[in-house]
Every structure is written in structure tokens, then in C-alpha cells.
Scaffold this active site. Structure first.
Site, PDB file in Angstrom:
ATOM      1  CG  HIS A  38      29.471  34.476  57.823  1.00 26.00           C
ATOM      2  ND1 HIS A  38      29.189  33.407  57.015  1.00 26.00           N
ATOM      3  CD2 HIS A  38      30.542  35.091  57.263  1.00 26.00           C
ATOM      4  CE1 HIS A  38      30.045  33.365  56.008  1.00 26.00           C
ATOM      5  NE2 HIS A  38      30.873  34.374  56.138  1.00 26.00           N
ATOM      6  CD  GLU A  87      30.862  35.360  52.462  1.00 27.40           C
ATOM      7  OE1 GLU A  87      31.815  34.574  52.509  1.00 27.40           O
ATOM      8  OE2 GLU A  87      30.596  36.172  53.375  1.00 27.40           O
ATOM      9  CG  HIS A 145      32.506  41.214  52.450  1.00 23.03           C
ATOM     10  ND1 HIS A 145      31.362  40.496  52.178  1.00 23.03           N
ATOM     11  CD2 HIS A 145      33.424  40.295  52.847  1.00 23.03           C
ATOM     12  CE1 HIS A 145      31.562  39.215  52.406  1.00 23.03           C
ATOM     13  NE2 HIS A 145      32.813  39.056  52.802  1.00 23.03           N
ATOM     14  CG  HIS A 176      35.748  32.341  57.104  1.00 25.18           C
ATOM     15  ND1 HIS A 176      34.606  31.909  57.769  1.00 25.18           N
ATOM     16  CD2 HIS A 176      35.340  33.308  56.243  1.00 25.18           C
ATOM     17  CE1 HIS A 176      33.568  32.606  57.343  1.00 25.18           C
ATOM     18  NE2 HIS A 176      33.982  33.460  56.433  1.00 25.18           N
TER      19      HIS A 176
END
Length: 419
Positions: free
Chosen positions: A12, A240, A193, A59
Site C-alpha cells: 500500500h 506490517e 521496507h 499511518h
């Protein structure tokens, strides 16, 4: 009965939404991203799910650290696009399937998942970035959603095993919903990441490939990996990817992989995956058993006269007036209410019925409408009405009549000394 037809997994990263907004789908750096999305677009067009159960993380946009939950389910009938600092993206809000959300929430609680629930919150790129590349949109989207936000930014966070078990509970919840619906589970986030600290920019394509293979073929083994090990393999923010285990847990043990793609353009590995469900029906009515389990805790409460459990359905219906009353905790709002209630009603877009209930201080009517008592007592404090006056009005009695039923004849409210 509702049926889970399959699962989609997708990164995402805001890169995806940026490319959509600036029409970069055919430009060289972005072409591989949208090549990976194309099979997912075709699958959605062919299967035409009614609802996407959408697993994502916010976020620090709509969910801040002053109240941070592990699993938060949206129970609203619409979700707008959040402003993440530079203005919201030019996308229409997406419709929610409130009834399915509320059923899922009740089922998860019955299965001892202590859920949080949200309404009237806009959603950020965790949901809308991939959604805008998966589905066509103009004035509306072709599906409804049930959004499930997972708190993965402030530790402690749920383990991989807990996410997988949540997926298994979601399967029981969805499949026990009595309406005929086609539901697809979408998991977002990841893959490898890291976006903070001196390790910023870390990627591990070999781990990304191994993770996807294990997700398809041996998801139970992934539940044995600790969060520190996920961070070591895929970067701290890449951990995540445990949200993909929610999707996998909601599917049957055997799945058919229809598509898999991977691209690492810059900071985040962008993976896409389609798994088609291969579920079998049990030889017993397990769905009715789950519905009975959901209903057990409140079974019989409807027989209690003058009793109105504050359910999610009532909460959604009365959200506007409840929010209006909740703002009575703000001194400036209280003063404006005392000076110009009609102007404040208009500003809050209260319906005529809601305005009448407030103007007439119809305490029992507001309870019937769906107002929480604990907001009524805030209104009482503002207008100078004690809790005992409210109690007596709800029973259809005068204060004197009600006080005769009490051991002590006292008056009190939640008002401070300077009310």
C-alpha cells in the site's frame, strides 16, 4: 449465506496512489506496478465481489497515539479520503456495508477478540492507495467495504500468530452472515521496507519471495516467527506484512494461486497476489452455531421492559446527535449552545427530529432514538437539570414520585462547580 471467494494481497505504498493521480501508469518507472495490478483488476471484474473486507494500517492520520488499538473495525456506511498533510486525494468516498461490519464485530467479540470500533473517520493511503489501482472510480466505487485497521506502528503490536487467528475468526464471522454476499479479503502492507533510522532503505527481495511462498503453502509456519525476526528479515516497517496473515487465515487451508508479481522500484517492495478459495462445506450447520454464539450474551434482553442496549446499529443511527452532545465537554461549545442553539443545530446538520428532541429536552425520546445516557447527563449539566430529573422523566414520573422509590432523596449531576 455470505461466501469468501478469495484473497488479494498488495502493498500500500503511496507510490501507487501518486502514479494513479498523475496518470503515470504507462511511464517506465511505474509500468511494472500496474502490470502487477492488471490480473487483480481482471479478477475483480470477473468475480464482482459485493464487499471487500479490507485489512490495512493507518499511518498516524485518523488514529493517533493518544488512543491506539490493536484491531479496529469500521462499522460505518461510508468512508471518506483522509487529508495526510497536502489535502485529500480527489477520490469519492467508499460505501461501507454497516450490517456486515456489525455482524463481524459481534462475532469477533463472541470469539474473544477484544475489538475496537470506529465511525466517521476518513481513511488514508493504507486503504485508498491500492484501492484506486484495483477498481474503477468516478462518482462511486463498484463495491462496499468493511475496513479492518491493524495497529502496527506503536509497540507492542499483535503477533503473527494472533493475526492468523483473527483471520480464522473472520472466516467464521463472514460465513455465518445470513445474507447472500460475495466477499473478497484484501490484505495490504509490506513487503520488505524500512523508512526510519540509519537502516532506512533496507529491502530483502529473497525474503519477500520466501514469505509469499510460505503464505500460500505453509502459513502456520509463518506464525512461529517473532516480530523481531520479521524486522530482521524485512525491515521494521516491513513487519506490517503480518497483516497478510489475517487474509490467509480467513481462507480455506487449500487455495489456488492465480497470480503473483513483485517489483522493487525504490523504497518498498511492491507485491501482488491472488488466492482463490477452495472451501468445503461442513456436514453440520456450523454457521448457525456461530450465530447462536454471537447472540448468546444478549439473548433475552429484549424481554426487559424499558431496556435499550446501546448497540452499534443504534450508535451509527444516532452518531450525529451523540457527537453534538459529546461536544458539551468543550466550554466554548456549551456557551454557544446556551446563546444560539438553533444556529448550532444547523452547523451540526441535525435533523428536524433531532432538533426537536433537544429543544424539548425529551429525555426518554432521546434514549429511544439512540442517544447514550452518558451524553444525556452532560446535556443535563449544561441546562441545569439533575440526573434525578432525567431518571424520573425516563420513567414517566414526576421528580417527587421517583424520589419516593429511592432510599435517599438527593439531587446530583456531573456538573462542576462553575457549570
Amino acid at each position: 449465506m455470505a461466501k469468501i471467494i478469495g484473497g488479494l494481497a498488495v502493498s500500500h505504498t503511496p507510490t501507487i496512489g501518486f502514479a494513479v493521480d498523475h496518470n503515470k501508469q504507462k511511464e517506465e518507472p511505474w509500468v511494472p506496478i500496474f502490470d502487477g495490478f492488471a490480473p487483480m483488476q481482471r479478477w475483480l471484474e470477473e468475480k464482482k465481489p459485493d464487499v471487500l473486507l479490507y485489512v490495512f494500517n493507518d499511518h498516524v492520520t485518523s488514529f493517533f497515539f493518544d488512543h491506539y488499538s490493536a484491531f479496529v473495525l469500521g462499522i460505518d456506511d461510508q468512508y471518506a479520503v483522509a487529508d495526510e498533510g497536502g489535502g485529500p486525494r480527489d477520490l469519492p468516498p467508499v460505501r461501507g456495508h454497516a450490517a456486515l461490519s456489525q455482524h463481524i464485530g459481534a462475532s469477533l467479540m463472541a470469539d474473544e477478540f477484544d475489538m475496537s470500533f470506529f465511525q466517521d473517520k476518513p481513511l488514508d493511503h493504507g486503504l485508498f492507495s491500492p484501492l484506486s489501482a484495483l477498481l474503477p472510480f468516478d462518482n462511486d466505487w463498484p463495491v462496499q467495504i468493511v475496513p479492518l485497521q491493524v495497529g502496527v506502528l506503536q509497540f507492542p503490536i499483535p503477533s503473527a500468530r494472533r493475526c492468523y487467528k483473527l483471520g480464522q475468526a473472520l472466516r467464521r464471522a463472514v460465513e455465518s452472515y445470513p445474507e447472500d454476499l460475495k466477499v473478497a479479503i484484501v490484505a495490504t502492507g509490506g513487503v520488505s521496507h524500512q523508512v526510519h533510522g540509519e537502516r532506512c532503505g533496507f529491502n530483502n527481495p529473497d525474503w519477500d519471495a520466501q514469505f509469499v511462498d510460505m503464505l500460500v503453502n505453509d502459513p502456520e509456519r509463518l506464525t512461529e516467527i517473532t516480530l523481531a525476526e520479521y524486522a530482521s528479515l524485512g525491515g521494521l516497517e516491513g513487519a506490517e506484512v503480518i497483516m497478510w496473515l489475517v487474509m490467509r487465515g480467513a481462507l480455506s487451508a487449500n487455495v489456488e494461486k492465480l497470480h503473483q508479481a513483485y517489483y522493487l522500484p525504490s523504497m518498498t517492495g511492491i507485491a501482488t497476489l491472488i488466492l482463490e478459495n477452495q472451501a468445503r462445506e461442513a456436514p453440520a450447520d456450523v454457521h448457525q452455531r456461530q450465530r447462536d454464539k454471537i447472540e448468546l450474551q444478549l439473548k433475552g434482553v429484549e424481554k426487559l421492559p424499558g431496556t435499550y442496549p446501546f448497540t452499534q446499529a443504534r450508535s451509527l443511527k444516532a452518531l450525529r446527535i451523540n457527537r453534538f452532545l459529546h461536544k458539551m465537554i468543550q466550554p466554548a461549545w456549551r456557551e454557544r449552545f446556551k446563546r444560539d442553539p438553533q444556529g448550532l443545530y444547523a452547523e451540526a446538520k441535525l435533523t428536524d427530529e433531532e432538533q426537536t428532541l433537544l429543544t424539548q429536552l425529551d429525555w426518554r425520546g432521546m434514549i429511544h432514538y439512540g442517544v447514550s445516557f452518558f451524553l444525556l447527563e452532560k446535556l443535563g449539566a449544561v441546562v441545569g437539570v439533575s440526573n434525578l430529573h432525567i431518571y424520573s422523566a425516563m420513567r414517566g414520573e414526576t421528580l417527587e414520585e421517583f424520589q419516593k422509590t429511592r432510599n435517599q432523596q438527593v439531587l446530583y449531576s456531573v456538573a462542576g462547580k462553575k457549570a
